[in-house]
Design a protein around this motif. Sequence first.
Motif, PDB file in Angstrom:
ATOM      1  N   THR A 158      26.887  49.663  48.166  1.00  0.00           N
ATOM      2  CA  THR A 158      25.848  50.501  49.051  1.00  0.00           C
ATOM      3  C   THR A 158      24.409  50.057  48.858  1.00  0.00           C
ATOM      4  O   THR A 158      23.903  49.848  47.588  1.00  0.00           O
ATOM      5  N   PRO A 159      23.795  49.847  49.793  1.00  0.00           N
ATOM      6  CA  PRO A 159      22.418  49.505  49.737  1.00  0.00           C
ATOM      7  C   PRO A 159      21.768  50.377  48.854  1.00  0.00           C
ATOM      8  O   PRO A 159      21.859  51.652  48.672  1.00  0.00           O
ATOM      9  N   PRO A 160      20.627  50.038  48.220  1.00  0.00           N
ATOM     10  CA  PRO A 160      19.857  51.175  47.303  1.00  0.00           C
ATOM     11  C   PRO A 160      19.241  52.082  48.240  1.00  0.00           C
ATOM     12  O   PRO A 160      19.103  51.788  49.462  1.00  0.00           O
ATOM     13  N   PRO A 161      18.539  53.237  47.618  1.00  0.00           N
ATOM     14  CA  PRO A 161      17.857  53.984  48.476  1.00  0.00           C
ATOM     15  C   PRO A 161      16.672  53.619  49.269  1.00  0.00           C
ATOM     16  O   PRO A 161      15.970  52.771  48.646  1.00  0.00           O
ATOM     17  N   GLY A 162      16.724  53.861  50.532  1.00  0.00           N
ATOM     18  CA  GLY A 162      15.641  53.574  51.405  1.00  0.00           C
ATOM     19  C   GLY A 162      15.629  51.970  51.803  1.00  0.00           C
ATOM     20  O   GLY A 162      14.901  50.995  52.347  1.00  0.00           O
ATOM     21  N   GLY A 163      16.884  51.334  51.198  1.00  0.00           N
ATOM     22  CA  GLY A 163      17.013  49.704  51.266  1.00  0.00           C
ATOM     23  C   GLY A 163      16.507  49.019  50.452  1.00  0.00           C
ATOM     24  O   GLY A 163      16.533  47.709  50.623  1.00  0.00           O
ATOM     25  N   ILE A 164      15.651  49.454  49.556  1.00  0.00           N
ATOM     26  CA  ILE A 164      14.828  48.677  48.757  1.00  0.00           C
ATOM     27  C   ILE A 164      14.951  48.677  47.381  1.00  0.00           C
ATOM     28  O   ILE A 164      15.201  49.858  46.787  1.00  0.00           O
ATOM     29  N   ALA A 165      14.976  47.790  46.437  1.00  0.00           N
ATOM     30  CA  ALA A 165      15.057  47.924  45.077  1.00  0.00           C
ATOM     31  C   ALA A 165      14.382  46.883  44.318  1.00  0.00           C
ATOM     32  O   ALA A 165      14.112  45.724  44.548  1.00  0.00           O
ATOM     33  N   THR A 166      13.609  47.414  43.202  1.00  0.00           N
ATOM     34  CA  THR A 166      12.714  46.211  42.369  1.00  0.00           C
ATOM     35  C   THR A 166      13.496  46.014  41.141  1.00  0.00           C
ATOM     36  O   THR A 166      14.127  46.940  40.473  1.00  0.00           O
ATOM     37  N   ILE A 167      13.589  44.882  41.163  1.00  0.00           N
ATOM     38  CA  ILE A 167      14.299  44.194  39.875  1.00  0.00           C
ATOM     39  C   ILE A 167      13.473  43.892  38.773  1.00  0.00           C
ATOM     40  O   ILE A 167      12.431  43.171  38.868  1.00  0.00           O
ATOM     41  N   ALA A 168      13.733  44.575  37.633  1.00  0.00           N
ATOM     42  CA  ALA A 168      12.646  44.223  36.686  1.00  0.00           C
ATOM     43  C   ALA A 168      12.637  42.962  35.955  1.00  0.00           C
ATOM     44  O   ALA A 168      13.718  42.095  35.988  1.00  0.00           O
ATOM     45  N   ALA A 169      11.599  42.511  35.284  1.00  0.00           N
ATOM     46  CA  ALA A 169      11.478  41.312  34.403  1.00  0.00           C
ATOM     47  C   ALA A 169      11.173  41.567  33.189  1.00  0.00           C
ATOM     48  O   ALA A 169      10.446  42.472  32.950  1.00  0.00           O
ATOM     49  N   GLU A 170      11.517  40.554  32.340  1.00  0.00           N
ATOM     50  CA  GLU A 170      11.790  40.680  30.969  1.00  0.00           C
ATOM     51  C   GLU A 170      11.031  39.497  30.409  1.00  0.00           C
ATOM     52  O   GLU A 170      11.161  38.606  30.531  1.00  0.00           O
TER      53      GLU A 170
END
Length: 364
Positions: free
Chosen positions: A339-351
């Motif tokens: 299922t697509p993320p809410p609003g269709g946008i996901a920010t992927i964290a950087a480590e």
Amino acid sequence: MTVTLADVAARARVSPATVSRVLNGNYPVAASTRERVLRAVDDLDYVLNGPASSLAAATSDLVGILVNDIADPFFGIMAGAAQSEIGGPGDGSGRAGGEKLAVVCNTGGSPARELTYLTLLQRQRAAAVVLTGGALEDPVHQAAMSAKLAKLADAGTRIVFCGRPPLPGNDAVAASLAFDNRGGGRRLTEHLISLGHRRIGYVAGPRERTTTRHRLEGHREAMRAAGLYGDGSGADKHPDMERLTVHGPYDRRSGYEATLELLRREPGVTAIVAANDTVALGAGAAIRDQGLRIPQDVSVAGFDDLPFSVDAVPALTTVRLPLFEAGARAGRLAMGKETPPPGGIATIAAELMVRGSTAPPRVG
């Protein structure tokens, strides 16, 4: 309104049979005629019906994955992970189930080629398209991309961005998985500042790319917050901001040449931040060729945490992006398995990955 073969023929001032010959490539046609037909096809955005022409609204078993450079591990890892989800697990039986045929399209960073591949995938009625990496920040290209993606979506193609921010004002994209490049860039520079570095050079990527801008913005946010671009008054225009930044391609040669330039501009530089790990390799080579040591004389940091980063000597301090995980997720989204993320946008964290290539600056 659907564009027909007859429309193309009228536009090119030839017969429908001639258009068919040009598109099928099975009959000799004069070069000038062929050029007129292809120009008409592009002007009208004609989509050639495949074998299933009676199912005009149906999509095929094809999925396109667009990359800037398949030889760059940044893109290769994401494309490979996406392909593993699109092609299915593969049980060795040779039978096709719900899998799709993933085709990797190498744009070479060319905006025109990016649009061309999207047109070709549209004509093939691709089931899905995955676009990887940063986007070109050019209003004309962005408008062309919006129009092209809208037509793909209208035809039933599922569109997924991987490592690419959302396209402004466009709702054709099913999902955008964007890396936190700005946050990663800020934390990397904050690490160097915490070690005591004050003269930090930055080797940036191409000016017109979103990835370049976001990583550089994060770096400059950290520098400004530490008061390293003046006293905060007019900080955005402080001369050190540009003097300690050199732009170039995302490759080793750029890292090498840009670092030599930074060392020339500011012999007292104690750290170099590179736009990505490949650029950082070039930066390290330039520092060593100047008779300097890493990290005793100059610290070096990269971005992405590509596989070779930990094996560099010394091991490279960098920012880890979960490239494989992001690519696999993009593949599942393209296949409709997730299922697509809410609003269709996901920010992927950087480590932040702290290793041996960074250390406090030498005293004295």
